[in-house]
Write a protein that holds these residues in place. Sequence first.
Motif, mmCIF file in Angstrom:
data_model
loop_
_atom_site.group_PDB
_atom_site.id
_atom_site.type_symbol
_atom_site.label_atom_id
_atom_site.label_comp_id
_atom_site.label_asym_id
_atom_site.label_seq_id
_atom_site.Cartn_x
_atom_site.Cartn_y
_atom_site.Cartn_z
ATOM 1 N N TYR A 119 0.815 -1.164 0.143
ATOM 2 C CA TYR A 119 -0.014 -0.027 0.033
ATOM 3 C C TYR A 119 0.951 1.182 -0.008
ATOM 4 C CZ TYR A 119 -3.053 3.700 1.750
ATOM 5 O OH TYR A 119 -3.571 4.937 1.993
ATOM 6 N N PHE A 125 -2.706 3.973 -3.545
ATOM 7 C CA PHE A 125 -2.529 2.776 -4.576
ATOM 8 C C PHE A 125 -2.358 1.519 -3.589
ATOM 9 C CE2 PHE A 125 -0.954 6.048 -6.985
ATOM 10 C CZ PHE A 125 -1.490 5.715 -8.310
ATOM 11 N N TYR A 126 -3.309 0.155 -4.017
ATOM 12 C CA TYR A 126 -2.809 -1.071 -3.297
ATOM 13 C C TYR A 126 -2.197 -1.827 -4.347
ATOM 14 C CZ TYR A 126 -5.309 -0.287 0.825
ATOM 15 O OH TYR A 126 -5.630 0.308 2.041
ATOM 16 N N PHE A 127 -1.126 -2.203 -4.392
ATOM 17 C CA PHE A 127 -0.485 -2.834 -5.717
ATOM 18 C C PHE A 127 0.583 -4.024 -5.394
ATOM 19 C CE2 PHE A 127 2.081 0.488 -3.709
ATOM 20 C CZ PHE A 127 3.612 -0.033 -4.118
ATOM 21 N N SER A 173 -1.678 -2.524 -9.926
ATOM 22 C CA SER A 173 -2.686 -2.271 -9.150
ATOM 23 C C SER A 173 -3.347 -3.575 -8.775
ATOM 24 C CB SER A 173 -3.645 -1.249 -9.443
ATOM 25 O OG SER A 173 -3.198 0.006 -9.020
ATOM 26 N N ASP A 223 -7.064 -4.851 -7.144
ATOM 27 C CA ASP A 223 -8.315 -4.478 -6.758
ATOM 28 C C ASP A 223 -9.106 -5.269 -5.759
ATOM 29 O OD1 ASP A 223 -8.161 -2.087 -8.152
ATOM 30 O OD2 ASP A 223 -8.853 -3.015 -9.986
ATOM 31 N N HIS A 242 -5.464 3.747 -10.299
ATOM 32 C CA HIS A 242 -4.991 2.237 -10.800
ATOM 33 C C HIS A 242 -3.754 2.391 -11.550
ATOM 34 C CE1 HIS A 242 -6.483 -1.771 -11.703
ATOM 35 N NE2 HIS A 242 -5.740 -1.607 -12.646
ATOM 36 N N HIS A 243 -2.738 1.368 -11.032
ATOM 37 C CA HIS A 243 -1.491 1.257 -11.572
ATOM 38 C C HIS A 243 -1.567 0.353 -12.669
ATOM 39 C CE1 HIS A 243 2.206 3.126 -10.350
ATOM 40 N NE2 HIS A 243 1.948 3.077 -9.311
#
Length: 739
Positions: free
Chosen positions: A340, A355-357, A375, A377, A391-392
């Motif tokens: 994160y 970002f969560y990635f 990313s 999701d 969004h990565h």
Amino acid sequence: MEYHSGGSGSPGDHHHHHHDGSSESQRRKKRYHRHTANQIQRLESMFKDCPHPDEKQRLQLSRELALAPRQIKFWFQNRRTQMKAQHERADNCTLRAENDKIRCENIAIREALKNVICPSCGGPPINDDCYFDEQKLRIENAQLKEELDRVSSIAAKYIGRPISQLPPVSPIHMSSLDLSMGNFGGQGMVGGPSLDLDLLPGSSSNMPMVPYQPACLSDLERSHMSDLATSAMDELVRLLQADDPLWMKSNTDGKVVLNLDAYDMMFDKTGNRLKNPNIRIEASRDSGVVIMNSLTLVEMFMDPNKWMELFPTIVTMAKTIENIAPGMMGGHSGSLQLMYEELQVLSPFVPIREFYFLRHCQQIEQGLWAIVDVSYDFPNDNQFGSQFRCHHLPSGCFIRDMPNGYSKVTWIEHVEIEDKTPVHRLYKNVIYSGVAFGAERWLTTLQRMCERLACLMVSANSTRDLGGVIPSPEGKRSMMKLAQRMVTNFCASISASASHRWTTLSASNEIGVRVTVRKSTDPGQPNGIVLSAATTIWLPLPPQHVFNFFKDERKRSQWDVLSHGNAVVQEVAHIANGSHPGNCISVLRAYNTSQNNMLILQESCVDSSGSLVVYCPVDLPAINIAMSGEDPSYIPLLPSGFTITSDGNQSDNTNNNNNNNNNNNIQGGSGSNNGDGASTSSNTNMGNNSGGSLITVAFQIMVSSLPSAKLNMESVTTVNNLISETVQHIKAALNCPSS
């Protein structure tokens, strides 16, 4: 006894006529068979709602899962026993950690009380060390808290919910008092609503909160993550190796941008973005040489704390949520982490991006590494309520070893952004052109920070003695560590993200100042209530011109409203932080001041993406401690300062409009967002070919050192006045119109 179970052949049925004739032994064997994943999943979800099912529920499950009622009864019994053991284990850990914490606080209080009054004269204590002893103990407390946090999160994994921690111990209860900052020429707001500071979350930079902690990941999720990371790595490698027509030079600023049509065709993504017309694409690429070898860089990228240290001006928070796969043979190649992070532009006008990635690292060949971010999701990620959807798409870098310890880094940033709130007019150019969070900003920051680290390693020859003491190599290292912490703290105070536990009091009021407040309990910060106020202004001057103005100690009295007219400031020590003379740490002393033992620690840094000047009052004993090479992490800092960036208007207006249309094509036709794009009101003020600057001014002030104080509007007014007065001084000194 009869078994009631589902369809024929289920483990509970009586079969007296198995073709091999061994029905008894077979049935006994079957009773110990492992349940299938589906059965366990169903039982687990039932257990969550109801750990003690009655006979009717057991029969119902037995029919559904084709298991004997006895098997179901035993499974629930075993599960309850297992759960009880886990609870006890976790509670023991928590209690042990709490116990240590209380013991530590107890020592701290005893020390503090010992030092409150000097027994011989009834005055304050004479020795300087007591303050630092207390700070040291607070560091130990913070480490214990971190340990407790870790234990809780491990326990939470097993139990599926966090352990409720015991209420914090507040050792000394003082009567709640109203806090006022004195009447400023009768202007202070008396009365006014006051905020009970006991309701503020306590801060701790050691334990920033991640807004969303997913429950324990299933094997299915892990394998899905692994597949996602592998395909992201393939895409990144192809993106890094491709040139024209995939990457084109922008005909306005010469930066390399992604041709979306070519990208869609190459990776078969057609139609993806048409679903949501509000989504913008930001895609950029840049490469450069960095003073650090590839292995060290990879290690810093894969460790969230070091990642934050490398990019203090961009990354306000980073955390590994889960290690999905370890690297091969104890190295980093092949490792995969779920992370994160929060990214910022240094202004209260630009919300942070979350970002969560997945971060995946791969050694491509000897001396060449690739690191990809993509990313991930979560099903219920709507709960974050962020101002963006960020969004990565596969982004990252190649790190290639070069001779003599350098690396060549090629960096790609590729994100989809949906702005839920309109972009502030001052930042439209910078954000919509993709410069604000683009590859060039990451790379120039990395180059500057690696140069800073290289200076840290060299002996003290880059230090000038200006009538003070030349620090030893250790002293220099200690001073650089202190200054780095000052800069990090300053940057975190501007973004005021939830994970740093700031509470917003006034969001951009009439002078555009955002005021936030937090309770500071960190070691290395004054204990008590901290107010932070920040605003961004536009000046029709090039960034380098503004940076030189702030950097010049002879001009300090023109903007420093707290210098009380002490015209001359002398630099007593200077440590170079890089090849550019603007990258340095200074210790400044004001002449003709009554407070002879108060110095100013200042760090300035500059690269092509922007610059900052951060400063903080520090007393002489503390500076001496750092100069002598002792650990500076318990010297309290409360920094203020300025950040300076270009406003993105480097070209004339015709080019700007052209840039706008070009971006439309490059960013996937998100015309709705940049329709009024680059030609903001500020653009007209500047005339042709003039690049202006965006200056963020930020102050932190200590409102009270008593934890139970109440904050009234007067202190907010004070900090607002401080900022607006500073802004007026700056504009006057630089001959800019004050409106």
